[in-house]
Design a protein around this motif. Structure first.
Motif, PDB file in Angstrom:
ATOM      1  N   SER A   3      40.721  34.668  40.381  1.00 10.00           N
ATOM      2  CA  SER A   3      40.107  35.407  39.281  1.00 10.00           C
ATOM      3  C   SER A   3      40.994  36.599  38.951  1.00 10.00           C
ATOM      4  CB  SER A   3      38.703  35.875  39.650  1.00 10.00           C
ATOM      5  OG  SER A   3      38.743  36.726  40.769  1.00 10.00           O
ATOM      6  N   GLY A   4      40.742  37.176  37.777  1.00 10.67           N
ATOM      7  CA  GLY A   4      41.448  38.391  37.403  1.00 10.67           C
ATOM      8  C   GLY A   4      42.548  38.220  36.393  1.00 10.67           C
ATOM      9  N   GLY A   5      42.819  36.996  35.974  1.00  9.08           N
ATOM     10  CA  GLY A   5      43.848  36.798  34.969  1.00  9.08           C
ATOM     11  C   GLY A   5      43.417  37.347  33.619  1.00  9.08           C
ATOM     12  N   GLY A   6      44.357  37.384  32.695  1.00  6.91           N
ATOM     13  CA  GLY A   6      44.066  37.874  31.353  1.00  6.91           C
ATOM     14  C   GLY A   6      45.340  38.214  30.630  1.00  6.91           C
ATOM     15  N   THR A   7      45.179  38.987  29.567  1.00 10.25           N
ATOM     16  CA  THR A   7      46.309  39.394  28.741  1.00 10.25           C
ATOM     17  C   THR A   7      46.527  40.890  28.870  1.00 10.25           C
ATOM     18  OG1 THR A   7      45.887  37.617  27.153  1.00 10.25           O
ATOM     19  CG2 THR A   7      47.247  39.449  26.406  1.00 10.25           C
ATOM     20  N   VAL A   8      47.780  41.266  29.031  1.00 10.16           N
ATOM     21  CA  VAL A   8      48.116  42.680  29.199  1.00 10.16           C
ATOM     22  C   VAL A   8      49.429  42.946  28.475  1.00 10.16           C
ATOM     23  CG1 VAL A   8      49.340  42.256  31.373  1.00 10.16           C
ATOM     24  CG2 VAL A   8      48.367  44.521  30.908  1.00 10.16           C
ATOM     25  N   GLN A   9      49.614  44.162  28.033  1.00 12.17           N
ATOM     26  CA  GLN A   9      50.867  44.521  27.369  1.00 12.17           C
ATOM     27  C   GLN A   9      51.967  44.738  28.400  1.00 12.17           C
ATOM     28  OE1 GLN A   9      50.066  47.864  24.738  1.00 12.17           O
ATOM     29  NE2 GLN A   9      49.954  46.447  23.008  1.00 12.17           N
ATOM     30  N   ALA A  10      53.190  44.527  27.962  1.00 11.67           N
ATOM     31  CA  ALA A  10      54.331  44.768  28.834  1.00 11.67           C
ATOM     32  C   ALA A  10      54.293  46.198  29.363  1.00 11.67           C
ATOM     33  CB  ALA A  10      55.626  44.513  28.080  1.00 11.67           C
ATOM     34  N   GLY A  11      54.593  46.317  30.643  1.00  9.14           N
ATOM     35  CA  GLY A  11      54.524  47.610  31.297  1.00  9.14           C
ATOM     36  C   GLY A  11      53.193  47.894  31.962  1.00  9.14           C
ATOM     37  N   GLY A  12      52.208  47.062  31.672  1.00  6.17           N
ATOM     38  CA  GLY A  12      50.878  47.255  32.225  1.00  6.17           C
ATOM     39  C   GLY A  12      50.695  46.631  33.590  1.00  6.17           C
ATOM     40  N   LEU A  62      44.958  40.228  40.614  1.00  7.75           N
ATOM     41  CA  LEU A  62      44.380  38.908  40.818  1.00  7.75           C
ATOM     42  C   LEU A  62      43.700  38.855  42.182  1.00  7.75           C
ATOM     43  CD1 LEU A  62      47.314  36.618  39.606  1.00  7.75           C
ATOM     44  CD2 LEU A  62      45.482  37.661  38.259  1.00  7.75           C
ATOM     45  N   SER A  63      42.637  38.096  42.257  1.00  8.43           N
ATOM     46  CA  SER A  63      41.946  37.878  43.529  1.00  8.43           C
ATOM     47  C   SER A  63      41.843  36.390  43.807  1.00  8.43           C
ATOM     48  CB  SER A  63      40.548  38.493  43.493  1.00  8.43           C
ATOM     49  OG  SER A  63      40.604  39.892  43.419  1.00  8.43           O
ATOM     50  N   CYS A  64      41.810  36.064  45.085  1.00  7.62           N
ATOM     51  CA  CYS A  64      41.654  34.674  45.515  1.00  7.62           C
ATOM     52  C   CYS A  64      40.593  34.646  46.609  1.00  7.62           C
ATOM     53  CB  CYS A  64      42.970  34.114  46.037  1.00  7.62           C
ATOM     54  SG  CYS A  64      42.857  32.432  46.696  1.00  7.62           S
ATOM     55  N   GLY A  65      39.460  34.054  46.305  1.00  6.63           N
ATOM     56  CA  GLY A  65      38.406  33.900  47.287  1.00  6.63           C
ATOM     57  C   GLY A  65      38.516  32.549  47.978  1.00  6.63           C
ATOM     58  N   VAL A  66      38.325  32.547  49.281  1.00  4.19           N
ATOM     59  CA  VAL A  66      38.455  31.318  50.060  1.00  4.19           C
ATOM     60  C   VAL A  66      37.133  31.024  50.761  1.00  4.19           C
ATOM     61  CG1 VAL A  66      39.686  30.150  51.930  1.00  4.19           C
ATOM     62  CG2 VAL A  66      40.903  31.728  50.423  1.00  4.19           C
ATOM     63  N   SER A  67      36.669  29.800  50.637  1.00  6.96           N
ATOM     64  CA  SER A  67      35.436  29.393  51.297  1.00  6.96           C
ATOM     65  C   SER A  67      35.660  28.087  52.054  1.00  6.96           C
ATOM     66  CB  SER A  67      34.314  29.209  50.272  1.00  6.96           C
ATOM     67  OG  SER A  67      34.653  28.180  49.359  1.00  6.96           O
ATOM     68  N   PHE A  79      52.316  43.386  44.670  1.00  5.54           N
ATOM     69  CA  PHE A  79      51.924  43.715  46.038  1.00  5.54           C
ATOM     70  C   PHE A  79      50.810  42.783  46.479  1.00  5.54           C
ATOM     71  CE2 PHE A  79      54.559  47.391  46.085  1.00  5.54           C
ATOM     72  CZ  PHE A  79      54.589  47.812  44.767  1.00  5.54           C
ATOM     73  N   ILE A  80      51.051  42.050  47.546  1.00  8.70           N
ATOM     74  CA  ILE A  80      50.059  41.112  48.063  1.00  8.70           C
ATOM     75  C   ILE A  80      49.304  41.781  49.201  1.00  8.70           C
ATOM     76  CG2 ILE A  80      51.680  40.052  49.699  1.00  8.70           C
ATOM     77  CD1 ILE A  80      50.287  37.342  49.113  1.00  8.70           C
ATOM     78  N   SER A  81      48.024  41.504  49.277  1.00  5.57           N
ATOM     79  CA  SER A  81      47.201  42.040  50.354  1.00  5.57           C
ATOM     80  C   SER A  81      46.080  41.054  50.655  1.00  5.57           C
ATOM     81  CB  SER A  81      46.632  43.408  49.962  1.00  5.57           C
ATOM     82  OG  SER A  81      45.793  43.300  48.820  1.00  5.57           O
ATOM     83  N   ARG A  82      45.356  41.327  51.723  1.00  2.71           N
ATOM     84  CA  ARG A  82      44.222  40.481  52.073  1.00  2.71           C
ATOM     85  C   ARG A  82      43.175  41.306  52.791  1.00  2.71           C
ATOM     86  NH1 ARG A  82      46.344  35.821  55.507  1.00  2.71           N
ATOM     87  NH2 ARG A  82      44.118  35.404  55.884  1.00  2.71           N
ATOM     88  N   GLU A  83      41.958  40.825  52.685  1.00  2.00           N
ATOM     89  CA  GLU A  83      40.846  41.459  53.390  1.00  2.00           C
ATOM     90  C   GLU A  83      40.090  40.352  54.106  1.00  2.00           C
ATOM     91  OE1 GLU A  83      37.335  44.750  52.590  1.00  2.00           O
ATOM     92  OE2 GLU A  83      38.624  44.101  50.966  1.00  2.00           O
ATOM     93  N   ASN A  84      40.370  40.194  55.378  1.00  2.00           N
ATOM     94  CA  ASN A  84      39.821  39.067  56.125  1.00  2.00           C
ATOM     95  C   ASN A  84      38.296  39.087  56.181  1.00  2.00           C
ATOM     96  OD1 ASN A  84      42.372  38.038  56.534  1.00  2.00           O
ATOM     97  ND2 ASN A  84      42.574  38.841  58.610  1.00  2.00           N
ATOM     98  N   ALA A  85      37.728  40.272  56.228  1.00  2.00           N
ATOM     99  CA  ALA A  85      36.270  40.365  56.304  1.00  2.00           C
ATOM    100  C   ALA A  85      35.592  39.837  55.043  1.00  2.00           C
ATOM    101  CB  ALA A  85      35.862  41.806  56.543  1.00  2.00           C
ATOM    102  N   ARG A 112      44.653  39.226  47.536  1.00  2.00           N
ATOM    103  CA  ARG A 112      44.811  39.912  46.261  1.00  2.00           C
ATOM    104  C   ARG A 112      46.291  40.025  45.913  1.00  2.00           C
ATOM    105  NH1 ARG A 112      44.369  44.930  43.538  1.00  2.00           N
ATOM    106  NH2 ARG A 112      42.846  44.788  41.845  1.00  2.00           N
ATOM    107  N   LEU A 113      46.559  40.015  44.621  1.00  3.27           N
ATOM    108  CA  LEU A 113      47.914  40.248  44.127  1.00  3.27           C
ATOM    109  C   LEU A 113      47.833  41.330  43.059  1.00  3.27           C
ATOM    110  CD1 LEU A 113      50.900  39.277  44.332  1.00  3.27           C
ATOM    111  CD2 LEU A 113      50.437  37.897  42.299  1.00  3.27           C
ATOM    112  N   GLN A 114      48.347  42.502  43.378  1.00  2.00           N
ATOM    113  CA  GLN A 114      48.428  43.591  42.416  1.00  2.00           C
ATOM    114  C   GLN A 114      49.768  43.501  41.708  1.00  2.00           C
ATOM    115  OE1 GLN A 114      46.194  45.797  41.377  1.00  2.00           O
ATOM    116  NE2 GLN A 114      47.689  46.691  39.965  1.00  2.00           N
ATOM    117  N   MET A 115      49.725  43.429  40.379  1.00  2.00           N
ATOM    118  CA  MET A 115      50.937  43.260  39.590  1.00  2.00           C
ATOM    119  C   MET A 115      51.133  44.470  38.690  1.00  2.00           C
ATOM    120  SD  MET A 115      50.471  39.233  38.591  1.00  2.00           S
ATOM    121  CE  MET A 115      49.009  39.538  37.623  1.00  2.00           C
TER     122      MET A 115
END
Length: 123
Positions: A7-16, A20-25, A69-75, A80-83
């Motif tokens: 989730s978290g995709g969309g349209t953004v202007q250059a420089g913005g 993104l998030s990825c939920g795993v079940s 920047f990639i990160s994760r929250e195991n709990a 997550r991917l911060q772009m």
């Protein structure tokens, strides 16, 4: 059965920026290596970033290093991917993936994939 949902995709202007998030079940998230790949129109899917279960080992593609920047929250069973500083060349469908092995830049080591989320960067 392991399922991934981006989730978290969309349209953004250059420089913005965009996150993104990825939920795993359906599996033991804390044991998985997580990764993000992307596929631009007319191009093959390519590696973006990967993070091991402990967050101690992280790799980035050269094209995104210092901006993404990639990160994760195991709990929360979430990666997550911060772009930041996005440019038009970052336009692609972004996929998250899991592996029971160690971090890798190669798609063949990843066993489950999400459906993808579109990121569009406008000039």
């Amino acid at each position: 059965q392991v399922q991934l949902t981006e989730s978290g995709g969309g349209t953004v202007q250059a420089g913005g920026s965009l996150g993104l998030s990825c939920g795993v079940s359906g599996g033991t998230f804390s044991r998985y290596t997580m990764a993000w790949f992307r596929q631009a129109p007319g191009k093959e899917r390519e590696f973006v970033a990967t993070i091991d279960w402990s967050s101690r080992t992280i790799y980035y593609a050269d094209s995104v290093k210092g901006r993404f920047f990639i990160s994760r929250e195991n709990a929360k069973n979430t990666a997550r991917l911060q772009m930041d500083s996005l440019n038009v060349e970052d336009t692609a469908v972004y996929y998250c993936a899991v592996s029971r092995g160690g971090p890798s830049r190669y798609q063949r080591y990843y066993e489950k994939w999400g459906q993808g989320t579109q990121v569009t960067v406008s000039s």
